[in-house]
Design a protein around this motif. Sequence first.
Motif, PDB file in Angstrom:
ATOM      1  N   ARG A   2      -4.317  -0.724  -3.110  1.00 18.71           N
ATOM      2  CA  ARG A   2      -3.473  -1.681  -2.407  1.00 18.71           C
ATOM      3  C   ARG A   2      -3.491  -2.998  -3.161  1.00 18.71           C
TER       4      ARG A   2
ATOM      5  N   ARG B   6       4.898  -0.859   2.755  1.00 15.00           N
ATOM      6  CA  ARG B   6       4.144   0.390   2.829  1.00 15.00           C
ATOM      7  C   ARG B   6       5.021   1.525   2.307  1.00 15.00           C
TER       8      ARG B   6
ATOM      9  N   SER C 112       0.848  -1.193   0.000  1.00 15.11           N
ATOM     10  CA  SER C 112       0.000   0.000   0.000  1.00 15.11           C
ATOM     11  C   SER C 112       0.881   1.239   0.000  1.00 15.11           C
ATOM     12  N   GLN C 113       0.248   2.406  -0.178  1.00 17.90           N
ATOM     13  CA  GLN C 113       0.972   3.657  -0.091  1.00 17.90           C
ATOM     14  C   GLN C 113       0.204   4.621   0.808  1.00 17.90           C
ATOM     15  N   GLN C 114       0.946   5.417   1.554  1.00 19.13           N
ATOM     16  CA  GLN C 114       0.342   6.357   2.491  1.00 19.13           C
ATOM     17  C   GLN C 114      -0.275   7.528   1.743  1.00 19.13           C
ATOM     18  N   GLY C 115      -1.480   7.913   2.181  1.00 18.14           N
ATOM     19  CA  GLY C 115      -2.094   9.121   1.654  1.00 18.14           C
ATOM     20  C   GLY C 115      -2.775   8.959   0.322  1.00 18.14           C
TER      21      GLY C 115
ATOM     22  N   SER D 180       5.519   4.934   2.484  1.00 16.72           N
ATOM     23  CA  SER D 180       5.108   6.071   3.293  1.00 16.72           C
ATOM     24  C   SER D 180       5.704   7.358   2.736  1.00 16.72           C
ATOM     25  N   GLN D 181       5.205   8.475   3.234  1.00 21.01           N
ATOM     26  CA  GLN D 181       5.689   9.771   2.770  1.00 21.01           C
ATOM     27  C   GLN D 181       7.120  10.045   3.213  1.00 21.01           C
TER      28      GLN D 181
ATOM     29  N   LYS E 121       2.157   6.756  12.621  1.00 19.82           N
ATOM     30  CA  LYS E 121       1.645   7.723  11.652  1.00 19.82           C
ATOM     31  C   LYS E 121       1.803   7.208  10.224  1.00 19.82           C
ATOM     32  N   ALA E 122       2.935   6.592   9.928  1.00 24.54           N
ATOM     33  CA  ALA E 122       3.210   6.125   8.564  1.00 24.54           C
ATOM     34  C   ALA E 122       2.447   4.860   8.222  1.00 24.54           C
ATOM     35  N   PHE E 123       2.267   3.994   9.200  1.00 27.32           N
ATOM     36  CA  PHE E 123       1.681   2.672   8.936  1.00 27.32           C
ATOM     37  C   PHE E 123       0.179   2.634   9.178  1.00 27.32           C
ATOM     38  N   GLY E 124      -0.306   3.431  10.088  1.00 26.88           N
ATOM     39  CA  GLY E 124      -1.728   3.418  10.385  1.00 26.88           C
ATOM     40  C   GLY E 124      -2.086   2.393  11.448  1.00 26.88           C
TER      41      GLY E 124
END
Length: 390
Positions: free
Chosen positions: A89, A204, A82-85, A206-207, A248-251
């Motif tokens: 997926r 993941r 998946s990707q953040q924001g 992430s940003q 924050k990055a992973f949820g």
Amino acid sequence: MNRDVLHGDVAVIGGGPAGALAALLFARQGRHVLLFEARAEGEVIRDARALALSAESQRHLAEAGGWPAGLPATAIDTVHVSQQGCWGRTLIRAADVGLPHLGQVVDYAALTAALDAELAAAGVDVLWGCRAEALDTLAGFARVRYHGAQGAGAATARLAVLAEGGALIDTLAGIHRDEHDYHQTALLAQVRFDAPHRGVAYERFSQDGPLALLPYGDGCMLVWTRSPADAEALRDGPPEVLAAALQKAFGERLGAVRSVERPATFPLRLRRASRVTGRRVALIGNAAQTVHPVAAQGLNLGIRDAVTLARLTAGAADPGEPALLARYAAARKPDTRAVIGFTHGLMRVFESRDPLVGVARAVGMNLLDALPPLRRRFAGHLVFGLGGDV
């Protein structure tokens, strides 16, 4: 003191997993193998890495005796990407390739100890505490000059297999290394969440950089690509700061982060040898290439190197014959090129902050998830290699 010159059929330099596997495979062929390992015999290995091995790599290790029953490992049954924001997926499952598991996660130290024990059982002549300092390749044999606790020595063999990424590579005629510095650092840590991982490995994007959470015992092993400054600050700072950044990055997929332990870092670079063979020498594993850890393909690639080299030289009176080494180089080229292109390209695609690129990434992940034939093909590449022959 100087020793008498040792003689063997094959000399393997580097006793890490790829080198140890190559030594075992050659020994199974009835060859006299000399293995040069800088570690002292029985030395405690202090390495924080957990290795993600594909089911195919595990099979090769098990067939060589290097994966004994009871080796502590954690199965990977599903990969969640998946990707953040951004939406989108992909789920890759073991059923996509018709296997019980996609792979296993094992401690580097545990796997190395198992391989060390099998090397002793197989009668491989391991020169512990010996560092190869020079490698001369002549028409009929290769000569390794080494230094150990008992002084200097030399050994000859019909084939030298270089399995470590040290400076020895740069001394080989006609071979040089290309290097790309990602200016990134991998941050490793053991993490526990409220919920169990259930055999799911998470990739993941992430940003702040791609992160992987590998199932690891009753917790997870975090591998997070960050800038060097960020990685060092998170490594050296309070654990709760790293826990908050990860949350924050992973949820909330696994609930709250309960603990973060033993953070460590290492720099990330892409290195590739211009050639994987020379006169009387073959390169495998880290000697041939080191790749970005995204998608966890590095060691799996090295294991396929070792298996291919042993298979193509099996039964040959002279394992260092030029024609055999040319076949090895040709056989490994598609897989190596595909893996390097895939991992390097993945980093470039997911580095972009362009919103349109983010949408394109999401569309791609959803298509992969929605089209079973495409997903099965992709899963097969991850387990068996990309463009490979093994």
